[in-house]
Enzyme design. Sequence first.
Site, PDB file in Angstrom:
ATOM      1  N   ASP A  98      75.605  31.256  45.313  1.00 16.44           N
ATOM      2  CA  ASP A  98      75.962  30.662  46.604  1.00 16.44           C
ATOM      3  C   ASP A  98      77.234  31.356  47.122  1.00 16.44           C
ATOM      4  O   ASP A  98      78.213  31.492  46.386  1.00 16.44           O
ATOM      5  CB  ASP A  98      76.216  29.160  46.348  1.00 16.44           C
ATOM      6  CG  ASP A  98      76.330  28.352  47.613  1.00 16.44           C
ATOM      7  OD1 ASP A  98      75.806  28.787  48.650  1.00 16.44           O
ATOM      8  OD2 ASP A  98      76.940  27.259  47.558  1.00 16.44           O
ATOM      9  N   HIS A  99      77.205  31.810  48.362  1.00 17.54           N
ATOM     10  CA  HIS A  99      78.386  32.424  49.001  1.00 17.54           C
ATOM     11  C   HIS A  99      78.982  33.589  48.212  1.00 17.54           C
ATOM     12  O   HIS A  99      80.195  33.612  47.969  1.00 17.54           O
ATOM     13  CB  HIS A  99      79.496  31.388  49.253  1.00 17.54           C
ATOM     14  CG  HIS A  99      79.122  30.378  50.294  1.00 17.54           C
ATOM     15  ND1 HIS A  99      79.016  30.672  51.626  1.00 17.54           N
ATOM     16  CD2 HIS A  99      78.800  29.065  50.176  1.00 17.54           C
ATOM     17  CE1 HIS A  99      78.653  29.589  52.289  1.00 17.54           C
ATOM     18  NE2 HIS A  99      78.503  28.598  51.435  1.00 17.54           N
TER      19      HIS A  99
ATOM     20  N   SER B 190      78.306  28.520  42.829  1.00 16.90           N
ATOM     21  CA  SER B 190      79.294  29.098  43.753  1.00 16.90           C
ATOM     22  C   SER B 190      80.329  29.893  42.950  1.00 16.90           C
ATOM     23  O   SER B 190      80.337  29.848  41.714  1.00 16.90           O
ATOM     24  CB  SER B 190      80.001  27.976  44.518  1.00 16.90           C
ATOM     25  OG  SER B 190      80.763  27.217  43.599  1.00 16.90           O
TER      26      SER B 190
ATOM     27  N   HIS C 193      73.169  25.465  55.307  1.00 18.29           N
ATOM     28  CA  HIS C 193      74.256  25.091  54.389  1.00 18.29           C
ATOM     29  C   HIS C 193      74.845  23.762  54.872  1.00 18.29           C
ATOM     30  O   HIS C 193      74.488  23.258  55.927  1.00 18.29           O
ATOM     31  CB  HIS C 193      75.348  26.167  54.428  1.00 18.29           C
ATOM     32  CG  HIS C 193      75.010  27.359  53.591  1.00 18.29           C
ATOM     33  ND1 HIS C 193      75.738  27.725  52.502  1.00 18.29           N
ATOM     34  CD2 HIS C 193      73.994  28.250  53.689  1.00 18.29           C
ATOM     35  CE1 HIS C 193      75.197  28.801  51.964  1.00 18.29           C
ATOM     36  NE2 HIS C 193      74.139  29.149  52.664  1.00 18.29           N
ATOM     37  N   GLY C 194      75.772  23.241  54.096  1.00 10.36           N
ATOM     38  CA  GLY C 194      76.540  22.077  54.546  1.00 10.36           C
ATOM     39  C   GLY C 194      75.687  20.897  54.942  1.00 10.36           C
ATOM     40  O   GLY C 194      75.935  20.239  55.952  1.00 10.36           O
TER      41      GLY C 194
ATOM     42  N   ASN D  98      70.954  23.171  51.578  1.00  9.63           N
ATOM     43  CA  ASN D  98      71.986  23.159  50.533  1.00  9.63           C
ATOM     44  C   ASN D  98      72.681  21.805  50.438  1.00  9.63           C
ATOM     45  O   ASN D  98      73.200  21.306  51.438  1.00  9.63           O
ATOM     46  CB  ASN D  98      73.068  24.188  50.872  1.00  9.63           C
ATOM     47  CG  ASN D  98      72.614  25.614  50.659  1.00  9.63           C
ATOM     48  OD1 ASN D  98      71.441  25.871  50.430  1.00  9.63           O
ATOM     49  ND2 ASN D  98      73.549  26.538  50.733  1.00  9.63           N
ATOM     50  N   ILE D  99      72.721  21.276  49.233  1.00  9.57           N
ATOM     51  CA  ILE D  99      73.369  19.981  49.014  1.00  9.57           C
ATOM     52  C   ILE D  99      74.266  20.072  47.783  1.00  9.57           C
ATOM     53  O   ILE D  99      73.795  20.352  46.678  1.00  9.57           O
ATOM     54  CB  ILE D  99      72.299  18.878  48.831  1.00  9.57           C
ATOM     55  CG1 ILE D  99      71.497  18.730  50.146  1.00  9.57           C
ATOM     56  CG2 ILE D  99      72.942  17.547  48.418  1.00  9.57           C
ATOM     57  CD1 ILE D  99      70.260  17.879  50.042  1.00  9.57           C
ATOM     58  N   ASP D 100      75.536  19.837  47.979  1.00  9.55           N
ATOM     59  CA  ASP D 100      76.509  19.866  46.903  1.00  9.55           C
ATOM     60  C   ASP D 100      77.354  18.586  46.923  1.00  9.55           C
ATOM     61  O   ASP D 100      77.420  17.838  45.938  1.00  9.55           O
ATOM     62  CB  ASP D 100      77.412  21.107  47.067  1.00  9.55           C
ATOM     63  CG  ASP D 100      78.372  21.288  45.912  1.00  9.55           C
ATOM     64  OD1 ASP D 100      78.331  20.483  44.964  1.00  9.55           O
ATOM     65  OD2 ASP D 100      79.177  22.239  45.942  1.00  9.55           O
ATOM     66  N   SER D 101      77.961  18.291  48.071  1.00  9.39           N
ATOM     67  CA  SER D 101      78.892  17.153  48.145  1.00  9.39           C
ATOM     68  C   SER D 101      78.224  15.832  47.749  1.00  9.39           C
ATOM     69  O   SER D 101      78.864  14.989  47.108  1.00  9.39           O
ATOM     70  CB  SER D 101      79.461  17.018  49.557  1.00  9.39           C
ATOM     71  OG  SER D 101      80.179  18.175  49.901  1.00  9.39           O
TER      72      SER D 101
HETATM   73  P1  13P Z   1      77.641  20.232  51.345  1.00  4.67           P
HETATM   74  O1  13P Z   1      79.123  20.278  51.185  1.00  4.67           O
HETATM   75  O2  13P Z   1      77.253  19.602  52.651  1.00  4.67           O
HETATM   76  O3  13P Z   1      76.960  19.613  50.203  1.00  4.67           O
HETATM   77  O4  13P Z   1      77.123  21.740  51.457  1.00  4.67           O
HETATM   78  C1  13P Z   1      76.882  22.512  50.311  1.00  4.67           C
HETATM   79  C2  13P Z   1      76.587  23.926  50.622  1.00  4.67           C
HETATM   80  O5  13P Z   1      76.285  24.316  51.719  1.00  4.67           O
HETATM   81  C3  13P Z   1      76.650  24.892  49.517  1.00  4.67           C
HETATM   82  O6  13P Z   1      76.600  26.201  49.973  1.00  4.67           O
END
Ligand code: 13P
Length: 331
Positions: A94-95, A56, A233-234, A276-279
């Site tokens: 990303d973004h 990102s 995403h998210g 997409n998985i980040d958190s």
């Molecule tokens: P999360 O915050 O749900 O992991 O989403 C990550 C994401 O969409 C990165 O672009």
Amino acid sequence: MVSYKELGLVNTREMFAKAVKGGYAIPAFNFNTMEQMQAIVQAAVETKSPVIMQVSKGARKYANPTILRYMAQGAVEYAKELGCANPQIVLHLDHGDSFETCKSCIDSGFSSVMIDGSSKPYEENIALTKQVVEYAHKYDVTVEAELGVLAGVEDEVAAEESHYTKPEEVIDFSTRTGCDSLAISIGTSHGAYKFKPEQCTRNAEGKLIPPPLAFDVLHAIEEKLPGFPIVLHGSSSVPQDEVDTINKFGGKLPDAVGIPEEQLREAAKSAVCKINIDSDSRLAMTAAIRQHFAEHPDHFDPRQYLTPARDNMKKMYIHKIVNVLGSNDKL
Ligand code: 13P
């Protein structure tokens, strides 16, 4: 100009075509640190999964764009060293928020970029996306675009409210922009607090149950664009055991809530081919470190607490690949 091909990376075109046909999704894991990169590669190699490593704007600021690019190159070599003869690794922006950011990534070896014009008026989103696609395709770099707005906060991307993607716009948008994949809004959201408690119900133990994803919108989009790669995403699930560990060992994440994995599993079987998985990676890392510090107050060597952090992230990545996205054994 560095081509991603020289780095051993691949773009998303063939990967997505196979995933849509095969009814699974490719994991797109964000990374900022060496430990995340190592855990992602170990998980992908052990499960024989293709993988998207994404960066990102916040990651570029934190780790430095050049370092991240060399880390992705290192990821390819590391995967080979771990016994994977032909790793399929995508380095994705990303973004991306401007043509210039996307161009600088393409020029430095990214194999895929996202141009996120979703906060702009429709025609401006089209014009910006088209500009990025025209440049990217000259170098065989694939482009993800976005229609609709996700709620939540992620690095510098933030929106109060979500607006579902309008299925009636997707044919016009994808045709006029030439994008390779489309991120849509069907109720997922960025961050570890995806829904306000008042948007949820509570189960018998008082845990929050989020509202379901809008599968009717997803299906309407699939009908308009049969076989076209769709991105979610998210999509972190915000695992309760990690949140509980964090809270038990001094953290404070009240009412953190994510997307239930069974809904992601269902989405992965459709045209959704990138999730997409980040958190969840942040939570896995933080939970392991908090627990380690609580149990070993005398430790101060970063390797002592980053080893369990890396192992915990790897366990989470493997779980997602095998039990949620179904991308294992797809190399
Ligand atoms: P999360 O915050 O749900 O992991 O989403 C990550 C994401 O969409 C990165 O672009």
